[in-house]
Scaffold this motif. Sequence first.
Motif, PDB file in Angstrom:
ATOM      1  N   LEU A 475     -28.538 -47.075 -35.768  1.00  0.00           N
ATOM      2  CA  LEU A 475     -27.462 -46.313 -35.144  1.00  0.00           C
ATOM      3  C   LEU A 475     -26.318 -46.155 -36.133  1.00  0.00           C
ATOM      4  O   LEU A 475     -26.112 -46.987 -37.005  1.00  0.00           O
ATOM      5  N   ALA A 476     -25.558 -45.068 -35.968  1.00  0.00           N
ATOM      6  CA  ALA A 476     -24.420 -44.828 -36.842  1.00  0.00           C
ATOM      7  C   ALA A 476     -23.347 -44.080 -36.067  1.00  0.00           C
ATOM      8  O   ALA A 476     -23.580 -43.583 -34.966  1.00  0.00           O
ATOM      9  N   GLY A 477     -22.163 -43.991 -36.659  1.00  0.00           N
ATOM     10  CA  GLY A 477     -21.085 -43.220 -36.059  1.00  0.00           C
ATOM     11  C   GLY A 477     -20.636 -43.774 -34.728  1.00  0.00           C
ATOM     12  O   GLY A 477     -20.619 -44.983 -34.488  1.00  0.00           O
ATOM     13  N   SER A 478     -20.270 -42.863 -33.818  1.00  0.00           N
ATOM     14  CA  SER A 478     -19.752 -43.264 -32.512  1.00  0.00           C
ATOM     15  C   SER A 478     -20.791 -44.000 -31.690  1.00  0.00           C
ATOM     16  O   SER A 478     -20.452 -44.864 -30.872  1.00  0.00           O
ATOM     17  N   ALA A 479     -22.075 -43.682 -31.887  1.00  0.00           N
ATOM     18  CA  ALA A 479     -23.120 -44.372 -31.132  1.00  0.00           C
ATOM     19  C   ALA A 479     -23.167 -45.851 -31.494  1.00  0.00           C
ATOM     20  O   ALA A 479     -23.365 -46.708 -30.626  1.00  0.00           O
ATOM     21  N   ALA A 480     -22.980 -46.169 -32.773  1.00  0.00           N
ATOM     22  CA  ALA A 480     -22.998 -47.571 -33.206  1.00  0.00           C
ATOM     23  C   ALA A 480     -21.756 -48.325 -32.759  1.00  0.00           C
ATOM     24  O   ALA A 480     -21.802 -49.526 -32.541  1.00  0.00           O
ATOM     25  N   ILE A 481     -20.649 -47.604 -32.608  1.00  0.00           N
ATOM     26  CA  ILE A 481     -19.392 -48.262 -32.230  1.00  0.00           C
ATOM     27  C   ILE A 481     -19.259 -48.419 -30.723  1.00  0.00           C
ATOM     28  O   ILE A 481     -18.932 -49.497 -30.214  1.00  0.00           O
ATOM     29  N   ALA A 482     -19.513 -47.322 -29.974  1.00  0.00           N
ATOM     30  CA  ALA A 482     -19.221 -47.317 -28.540  1.00  0.00           C
ATOM     31  C   ALA A 482     -20.453 -47.384 -27.655  1.00  0.00           C
ATOM     32  O   ALA A 482     -20.341 -47.642 -26.457  1.00  0.00           O
ATOM     33  N   GLY A 483     -21.632 -47.112 -28.219  1.00  0.00           N
ATOM     34  CA  GLY A 483     -22.841 -47.080 -27.401  1.00  0.00           C
ATOM     35  C   GLY A 483     -23.089 -48.367 -26.639  1.00  0.00           C
ATOM     36  O   GLY A 483     -22.926 -49.458 -27.182  1.00  0.00           O
ATOM     37  N   PHE A 484     -23.488 -48.232 -25.369  1.00  0.00           N
ATOM     38  CA  PHE A 484     -23.732 -49.392 -24.494  1.00  0.00           C
ATOM     39  C   PHE A 484     -22.517 -50.328 -24.473  1.00  0.00           C
ATOM     40  O   PHE A 484     -22.646 -51.548 -24.598  1.00  0.00           O
ATOM     41  N   PHE A 485     -21.330 -49.734 -24.367  1.00  0.00           N
ATOM     42  CA  PHE A 485     -20.077 -50.508 -24.262  1.00  0.00           C
ATOM     43  C   PHE A 485     -19.835 -51.408 -25.479  1.00  0.00           C
ATOM     44  O   PHE A 485     -19.363 -52.533 -25.343  1.00  0.00           O
ATOM     45  N   GLY A 486     -20.175 -50.901 -26.666  1.00  0.00           N
ATOM     46  CA  GLY A 486     -19.922 -51.698 -27.866  1.00  0.00           C
ATOM     47  C   GLY A 486     -20.914 -52.812 -28.082  1.00  0.00           C
ATOM     48  O   GLY A 486     -20.591 -53.834 -28.697  1.00  0.00           O
ATOM     49  N   TYR A 487     -22.150 -52.616 -27.620  1.00  0.00           N
ATOM     50  CA  TYR A 487     -23.185 -53.643 -27.776  1.00  0.00           C
ATOM     51  C   TYR A 487     -23.390 -54.016 -29.244  1.00  0.00           C
ATOM     52  O   TYR A 487     -23.527 -55.196 -29.586  1.00  0.00           O
ATOM     53  N   CYS A 488     -23.399 -52.992 -30.125  1.00  0.00           N
ATOM     54  CA  CYS A 488     -23.672 -53.266 -31.539  1.00  0.00           C
ATOM     55  C   CYS A 488     -22.550 -54.036 -32.235  1.00  0.00           C
ATOM     56  O   CYS A 488     -22.821 -54.986 -32.975  1.00  0.00           O
ATOM     57  N   PRO A 489     -21.269 -53.659 -32.042  1.00  0.00           N
ATOM     58  CA  PRO A 489     -20.213 -54.493 -32.643  1.00  0.00           C
ATOM     59  C   PRO A 489     -20.239 -55.934 -32.150  1.00  0.00           C
ATOM     60  O   PRO A 489     -19.991 -56.860 -32.929  1.00  0.00           O
ATOM     61  N   VAL A 490     -20.541 -56.124 -30.856  1.00  0.00           N
ATOM     62  CA  VAL A 490     -20.626 -57.492 -30.336  1.00  0.00           C
ATOM     63  C   VAL A 490     -21.783 -58.230 -31.002  1.00  0.00           C
ATOM     64  O   VAL A 490     -21.655 -59.382 -31.416  1.00  0.00           O
ATOM     65  N   GLN A 491     -22.914 -57.537 -31.126  1.00  0.00           N
ATOM     66  CA  GLN A 491     -24.056 -58.154 -31.802  1.00  0.00           C
ATOM     67  C   GLN A 491     -23.740 -58.424 -33.263  1.00  0.00           C
ATOM     68  O   GLN A 491     -24.184 -59.424 -33.836  1.00  0.00           O
ATOM     69  N   GLY A 492     -22.931 -57.533 -33.876  1.00  0.00           N
ATOM     70  CA  GLY A 492     -22.576 -57.698 -35.279  1.00  0.00           C
ATOM     71  C   GLY A 492     -21.755 -58.934 -35.563  1.00  0.00           C
ATOM     72  O   GLY A 492     -21.654 -59.369 -36.717  1.00  0.00           O
ATOM     73  N   LEU A 493     -21.141 -59.511 -34.522  1.00  0.00           N
ATOM     74  CA  LEU A 493     -20.387 -60.748 -34.718  1.00  0.00           C
ATOM     75  C   LEU A 493     -21.297 -61.901 -35.111  1.00  0.00           C
ATOM     76  O   LEU A 493     -20.843 -62.905 -35.672  1.00  0.00           O
ATOM     77  N   PHE A 494     -22.605 -61.732 -34.808  1.00  0.00           N
ATOM     78  CA  PHE A 494     -23.540 -62.832 -35.043  1.00  0.00           C
ATOM     79  C   PHE A 494     -24.529 -62.536 -36.165  1.00  0.00           C
ATOM     80  O   PHE A 494     -25.474 -63.279 -36.369  1.00  0.00           O
ATOM     81  N   MET A 495     -24.329 -61.401 -36.873  1.00  0.00           N
ATOM     82  CA  MET A 495     -25.244 -61.079 -37.967  1.00  0.00           C
ATOM     83  C   MET A 495     -24.488 -60.269 -39.016  1.00  0.00           C
ATOM     84  O   MET A 495     -23.461 -59.666 -38.734  1.00  0.00           O
ATOM     85  N   ALA A 496     -25.013 -60.257 -40.236  1.00  0.00           N
ATOM     86  CA  ALA A 496     -24.385 -59.508 -41.316  1.00  0.00           C
ATOM     87  C   ALA A 496     -24.595 -58.021 -41.121  1.00  0.00           C
ATOM     88  O   ALA A 496     -25.498 -57.597 -40.421  1.00  0.00           O
ATOM     89  N   THR A 497     -23.738 -57.204 -41.750  1.00  0.00           N
ATOM     90  CA  THR A 497     -23.859 -55.755 -41.642  1.00  0.00           C
ATOM     91  C   THR A 497     -23.796 -55.137 -43.023  1.00  0.00           C
ATOM     92  O   THR A 497     -23.418 -55.758 -43.998  1.00  0.00           O
ATOM     93  N   GLY A 498     -24.157 -53.845 -43.082  1.00  0.00           N
ATOM     94  CA  GLY A 498     -24.049 -53.090 -44.323  1.00  0.00           C
ATOM     95  C   GLY A 498     -25.088 -53.494 -45.350  1.00  0.00           C
ATOM     96  O   GLY A 498     -26.128 -54.055 -45.044  1.00  0.00           O
ATOM     97  N   VAL A 499     -24.776 -53.229 -46.633  1.00  0.00           N
ATOM     98  CA  VAL A 499     -25.720 -53.502 -47.716  1.00  0.00           C
ATOM     99  C   VAL A 499     -26.051 -54.983 -47.803  1.00  0.00           C
ATOM    100  O   VAL A 499     -27.189 -55.367 -48.057  1.00  0.00           O
ATOM    101  N   ASP A 500     -25.058 -55.841 -47.579  1.00  0.00           N
ATOM    102  CA  ASP A 500     -25.292 -57.283 -47.684  1.00  0.00           C
ATOM    103  C   ASP A 500     -26.377 -57.744 -46.727  1.00  0.00           C
ATOM    104  O   ASP A 500     -27.062 -58.732 -46.975  1.00  0.00           O
ATOM    105  N   ARG A 501     -26.524 -57.006 -45.627  1.00  0.00           N
ATOM    106  CA  ARG A 501     -27.539 -57.394 -44.652  1.00  0.00           C
ATOM    107  C   ARG A 501     -28.945 -57.244 -45.224  1.00  0.00           C
ATOM    108  O   ARG A 501     -29.856 -57.979 -44.882  1.00  0.00           O
ATOM    109  N   PHE A 502     -29.138 -56.253 -46.116  1.00  0.00           N
ATOM    110  CA  PHE A 502     -30.461 -56.000 -46.663  1.00  0.00           C
ATOM    111  C   PHE A 502     -30.706 -56.726 -47.983  1.00  0.00           C
ATOM    112  O   PHE A 502     -31.833 -56.856 -48.423  1.00  0.00           O
TER     113      PHE A 502
END
Length: 677
Positions: A475-502
């Motif tokens: 997911l990217a853009g507004s879908a990654a930020i607001a989709g499912f009430f911010g499910y992805c940002p909340v999940q991102g608190l517990f995992m790395a994001t961006g290039v460092d993740r890969f």
Amino acid sequence: MKYLRDLLVAAAFSALAVLAWQLLFPGGSQPDTDIEITALGTKNPQSQGTEVWFHPEVSIPGMTAEAFAASMSNGEWELRDKSLVSYKGQPATLSWSGPVPDGATLTFTRHGWSGHVRVTINGTTSEHDLFDANRGAPNLALRLTEAPGGQATISESISRSAMPAASSTLLLFTILSLARAARAPLAPSVAETRSHVMILAAATLGWTALTLYMARTDVPAADVPRIFAYVGIVVLLQACLIQLFYLHTRVLSSVAMTANMFLCNVVFSTELMGQPTYLLAAFAIATLALNHVLMDLLVRLRALRLTFFATLAIFCVFVLASFALGRSLVPPSEAAPSETAFEGVRMVDFERTPNVYFLSFDAMIPEVLAQEYLGFRPTYLDAVAASGAHVFANMFADGMSTKMSFTQILKLRPDASLDDDDLVTGNIPSALRQAFKHNGYRTYFVFTNTYFGLRKGVYLDEYVFHDDYTVCSFLAGSAAIAGFFGYCPVQGLFMATGVDRFTPSIEMGVRLLNEVTTSSDDPTFYMQHFLFPGHTWNNVTTEQHMTEFVEAYRENSVIAAQTIDTAVGIIRTNDPSAIILLYSDHGSWTSRAVSLADDPRFYVQDKFGILAGIINADMCLPYFRPPEGQSFQTNARIAAALIQCLAGGQSPLSTPFDHNVIPLFEGKEKYQDYVYE
């Protein structure tokens, strides 16, 4: 009944308003004129060239050369002051559609270097020779209003008026409904309040279920219950807040239901989110009005309410079941069958058994396509050149998504099926792996995460991944930020994001390569996919988005280059005789906003055109030559040719197969028609 009256009043008033507008401003009802201009690339034998000069500002008042140039895909026409000229890359086409004034013309220059031009106006085509040896003839002027479709018919006027009339109706209906709601008694009963909250919860879960089902090929089953639970918690909090404003539960529930529909469904639609802000606002207002009416009807009509609840409950259960049953149902087994029959494929005995490494890189495209569609030369091209790989010309993927591409190469005989995770993870047998297993190879598949599945099957020896794949991975853009009430940002608190993740997954792959190349006793068939340089995200729909993607691709191409250098270096050091195939799964996908019908060349080259090269396979080069009359290759055909080479010339394809046909288009399109080198 009261809402029906409001709707009839709104519709009648809107119809009268649109009719009055048409009478006062009759030009607004004029239909669009479709114009297509093609420089054919042919000429009069006496002409010195095939130039076509077109003057838009002279031809159509109010139009500019830039407006026509916007229809170009590859810059075949050049802007010269306020005119357009075509002299290369022909046939080259310009197109435009819109209303034209009476007496408007298309104007073309005649001179001694002019060629032939084809002009299509509202489906009527004519061809013209613009050659004039002495340049004394007048310019060619074609009157637009003489072509069919120049005057509006009654049906066309009605059709063109439908959208403003419908929009006006919804807007007025919203105003009347909200006005009526403001006059209505505010204090609902306890039963009504409970119904409002239950309807809100049911509708929100229904939109969530619909979104998950529509994206079921990319949503891992493990994420589904988590998303439902997260959405349920958010709706519960909403219900508690609504209770604090007891007198306004119906209005607040309608507003919440509209917001939830956007956050759990609409935000994932690139088509809708790509619309102008004012259209999205109008859509939100209309949806709010309809939700308000629906809320009122469901509260008042018990039978309708029960039907609504039952239908959504059944649908949610269906979605949950489809994800649960969609997992591999192949029972565990200690060993796979020794041989499996595949239609049109036979097992052949290898004369030599070198280790074979298939290293794929996401959306790695050749220089020709990178320059044309991205505007620069990616760094990974230097790494491929430094590896000494034999690079294939006019290389195409067999599918236009990662899963589809891997599915097709494993089959050796691509077909119209989309993808099959179980084929990739070895839960069902594949012809390519079986060909190597038949000759004593140990098979590997390595990827960043569990995108292809959680469990290794019996037809694959080693399945290695770094972390779990989640719905947020793509997911990217507004879908990654607001989709499912911010499910992805909340999940991102517990995992790395961006290039460092890969980065850890790349390091894992490098370590595994080092282990495999130094410790494996059996011959090895190793497949690994790296998520660089990467394709466009779903939200790349504007020029700004594309600029951001190009910069990201430029940076990621450096990571891809470093990975190629490292991986090839390890294999060459530890396993110098191994065969290495460097290839890609699909193109860069910059043509998201383009359909096959709109621009077939751009669509096919961008989604299927890839870079591929092979190392330590010089003796196999004769088998890699395309058949007579063809100048392209595909991943599946290269894989089949490699097996044929290792088997001393015996092909694994027991019956002829036409790799020229693009499987996804059911034989209607062929790769040879879209070669780019």
